[in-house]
Each structure stands twice: as structure tokens, then as C-alpha cells.
Design a protein around this motif. Sequence first.
Motif, short mmCIF file in Angstrom:
data_model
loop_
_atom_site.label_atom_id
_atom_site.label_comp_id
_atom_site.label_asym_id
_atom_site.label_seq_id
_atom_site.Cartn_x
_atom_site.Cartn_y
_atom_site.Cartn_z
N PHE A 155 0.81 -1.22 0.00
CA PHE A 155 0.00 0.00 0.00
C PHE A 155 0.84 1.27 0.00
O PHE A 155 0.59 2.17 -0.82
N VAL A 189 3.78 1.50 -1.13
CA VAL A 189 4.42 1.50 -2.45
C VAL A 189 3.48 2.10 -3.48
O VAL A 189 3.86 2.96 -4.28
N ALA A 190 2.21 1.66 -3.44
CA ALA A 190 1.24 2.14 -4.42
C ALA A 190 1.04 3.64 -4.30
O ALA A 190 0.82 4.33 -5.30
N LEU A 191 1.15 4.16 -3.07
CA LEU A 191 0.93 5.60 -2.87
C LEU A 191 2.02 6.44 -3.50
O LEU A 191 1.75 7.47 -4.10
N TYR A 204 4.14 5.49 -5.84
CA TYR A 204 4.64 4.82 -7.04
C TYR A 204 4.96 5.80 -8.16
O TYR A 204 6.02 5.73 -8.78
N THR A 205 4.05 6.72 -8.44
CA THR A 205 4.25 7.59 -9.61
C THR A 205 4.90 8.92 -9.26
O THR A 205 4.94 9.83 -10.07
N LEU A 222 -7.78 2.04 3.89
CA LEU A 222 -7.28 1.13 4.92
C LEU A 222 -8.29 0.99 6.06
O LEU A 222 -8.49 -0.10 6.58
N LEU A 269 -5.39 -2.48 -4.82
CA LEU A 269 -4.06 -1.88 -4.97
C LEU A 269 -3.88 -1.25 -6.35
O LEU A 269 -3.28 -0.18 -6.48
N VAL A 281 -5.51 2.02 -6.27
CA VAL A 281 -4.71 3.00 -5.52
C VAL A 281 -3.52 3.45 -6.36
O VAL A 281 -3.16 4.63 -6.36
N LEU A 282 -2.93 2.52 -7.10
CA LEU A 282 -1.82 2.87 -7.98
C LEU A 282 -2.22 3.95 -8.96
O LEU A 282 -1.48 4.89 -9.22
N ASN A 284 -3.45 7.18 -6.87
CA ASN A 284 -2.37 7.77 -6.10
C ASN A 284 -2.82 8.34 -4.77
O ASN A 284 -2.24 9.30 -4.27
N SER A 285 -3.89 7.78 -4.21
CA SER A 285 -4.37 8.28 -2.94
C SER A 285 -5.16 7.18 -2.24
O SER A 285 -5.70 6.28 -2.88
N LEU A 286 -5.18 7.24 -0.89
CA LEU A 286 -5.97 6.28 -0.14
C LEU A 286 -7.26 6.91 0.37
O LEU A 286 -8.00 6.29 1.11
N LYS A 327 4.43 3.14 -15.75
CA LYS A 327 5.82 3.55 -15.72
C LYS A 327 6.51 3.50 -17.07
O LYS A 327 7.29 4.37 -17.41
#
Lengths: 125, 328
Positions: free
Chosen positions: A80, A82-84, A86-87, B123, B171, B174-175, B178-180, B327
Motif C-alpha cells: 500500500f 508502495v502504491a501511494l 509509485y508515480t 485502509l 491496490l 490506488v496505484l 495515487n491516494s488512499l 511507468k
Amino acid sequence: MNIFTEYTQVFVFAVVAIIFTLVAVAIAYILSPRTQGKKTFATYECGIEPFGSAWIRYSVHYYIYALIFIAFDVDVLYLFPVALSYTRAARSYEFYSLLIFILILGLAIAYAWGKGVFTWKRRVQ
Amino acid sequence: MTETIVNNIADVIGWETIRTVVGLVGVLVVVVVNALVLTWAERKVSAHMQRRIGPKEVGPFGLLQPIADTVKLLAKELLTPQNVEKPLYYLAPVIVFIPVLVSFVVIPFDARLQVKDINVGVLVILAFSSLSVLSILLAGLGSNNKYSLIGSVRSIAQNIAYEIPLLLSLLSVVLMANSLSLRDIVEAQKGVWYVFSQPIAFLIFFIASVAETNRTPFDLPEAESELVAGFHTEYSGMRFALFFLAEYTNVFIVCAMTTTFFLGGYQGPILPGIIWFFAKTYLLVFVILWFRWTFPRVRFDQLLNFSWKLLIPLSFLNLIVTGGLLKL
């Protein structure tokens, strides 16, 4: 003074949930009838006398799944953060790290698969 | 006039307090009304799928049937069988409601209609939804009944097996977002909903949610033909009703989560956001009700292996592909 932190609402809701259930049971307790029967309070077992206690040792065939789960759940939680982030940077370094991490996790599945965790033996021939 | 009064009160106790209290009342109303609607819809939908009529005596189209049922359940005896382990037995229906209610804190019903936008909302909702296993375990252990125990053991095995595909499919969302925070995730879907850019994650997430709520075809913990009623066999009256209420609210929550993460949440043209949110959520609820009358119950080894052999490797692949596309 500010009593509100990030999680105050979570706490309040949890407390209210307990109060809600207690009140609901209390109302039912006041309203509900009572019976006096010899067999009313017996443990349900399809109408026959309960045969011993339920607390005996018995083989849970899928116990081993729980062990794999514990390892996996912790590992997935690492992903988790990591995902935050990542970019954040435009590099391919993160991708290869993620790839290696997931491949190792995948190896764990392949190992369990090869060891026959996922095949259930037939007891009755 | 009223505005000044409201402002004065707000000055004394603070806006945050008012927001919490109003949110709490609103959430409780949603929970109760949703359970009433779902019990009615469950019976009506299943009846029409089997060419029956369903409830029709109480009120127009049987709409008041759930209220009659509630009154009946309130007036039923609260039996405590003699062999139960009392602390566990009493505790289980009390804590069953905590995860259900807390999950509502972070769900965004509309752009500004959310109790609290916690920055790790994903979470929080995942942590609490996996806590619901605890009350099932207590109910099964405390009842001292073989059906309850077997039902709860199965339920836990199933819940933990489907927890991982659930996490992994989230996940990839979230990727991308870029936020939870749940509101950020909804806002990130302004252009394209994630159901289109992440179709595999959507399918995995929805299947895993159906399994987490113990609905058909994954309803082995309460398979009535072999386990009577599963972990709540020994519960009666209001205690049983609480398990029931929690179960229906869980169905709503997983559908609301799917809406938030994949169907663009409250976003939609013309109509206000809250209508879009409830329309999407109840569409998914209908799909879950539909499942029940379409799929046969799976066998238990099939159930566990479906998750470990198919869903988890598939969600790993999906994660790698998502990460690669972002990426490279």
C-alpha cells in the motif's frame, strides 16, 4: 481545544454501534415473552439429544490455508505505501522493485501449489 | 433568525461536532431503511424470478412487510440455550455492528456528503470490514453447537481467502488514483471510470465482495441444507435480527465500495450526485440478488481454490500490468 483528530469519528461510530445493539436487545428483552420448558433451552441438533459437546478436536482440512493467509496479508499490506508513492518519480526503478516483490509472492503460491496444499485428498474411496 | 441560532450553537460546540452528529443520524437512517428495503426486495425479486408473487398482504405490494417482520422479531423470545459460553454468546451480536457502522464514516455519498474524509480511508474500511470475522468466530465458539462452529470456521476460511484478492485488486486502483482517500479516488475517475480502465480488478473485487458477504454462490457458512443456519443457529429474536441487519448492511457497503472504487461514485450527468450514488449501488445490490437465483452453491474446496489458484495470480498479473503501463 480541538478534540477532533483524524479518527474521532471512527471511535464515535464504534461506540454508537455498541449502544445501538445494546438498546435493541434491551427493548426486545422488555417486550419478549418468557417460556418455561424442559427442552426449550437445549442445544439445537435437529431434534435429537445433543451428542456431546461441540468443543472437540477435529481436523480442519483447510487449516493450512490460514497459515498461507497470514504471510500473504502482511506482504500485501507492504504494497500500500508502495502504491501511494509509485508515480512520484518518473523512473522505472519502482516498477522493477514491484515486479520482483510480486514475483517472490507468486513463488510462494507456486510452492504451496507444488506441495499439494490446494489438492484435497479423497477420504472415501 | 434560525441561521443565527445555528451559528450560535456552532460557535459553542463547533461545526465538526454538528457534522458528526448529523452524519451519525443520517447513517443510522440509511442502515435501517436499507435493511427494510433489502429484506423486501430480496423476497420480491426472488419471488418474481420464480414466477411467484411474493409478499403482498401487508400494505401496497407488501411494502409494509419488513415493518411487520421487525415488530415480530422484537416480540420474539430471547432464548439463551443452556450450554452456551455466556460471555462470548452475548458479546457476538453486540460487536457485529461496529465494523458495519464504522465503514460508513468514509463512504462519500456526494461531493460534500461524507462524514469524514480520512486520508487513509481505504485502509480504515478494509481493516474494519475484516473485523466482522471476529463476531462470527465468537458466535460460533460461544454457541457450543456443532452447526455454529462448523459454519463459523468455514466463514473465516472463506473470508481470509477472499481478503487477499480484494486487497490486491484495490491496490491497482490506488496505484492509478495515487491516494488512499475515498473522495480522491472518486475525483480521479472524472474522465474514465475505473471499471473501464481496470475491468479485471473490477471483476475480482466484485467476486471477492460477494464472497466476503457470504452470499450465494459462496454461501457455504450458512448452507441451510447441511448447516441449518450456520453461525447464528442458536440465536433468536432481536439477537438474530442484529446478525441479519449487519448482513444486509454489509451487502450495501460492499456495493457502495464497488461504486466508489470502480463506478465513479457520485459522478454522473444532470442528476445530483447522491441519486447517482444510490442508483449505482442498488443496481449492484440487484445483481447480487440476481446471483442468488442464477448460480448453484459451489463446493468448499472449489471455493477456496478458486481464490488461491485463479483470483490471486490473476490480480498479481493485473497489478504488474498496471504498474508497467504507468511507468514504461
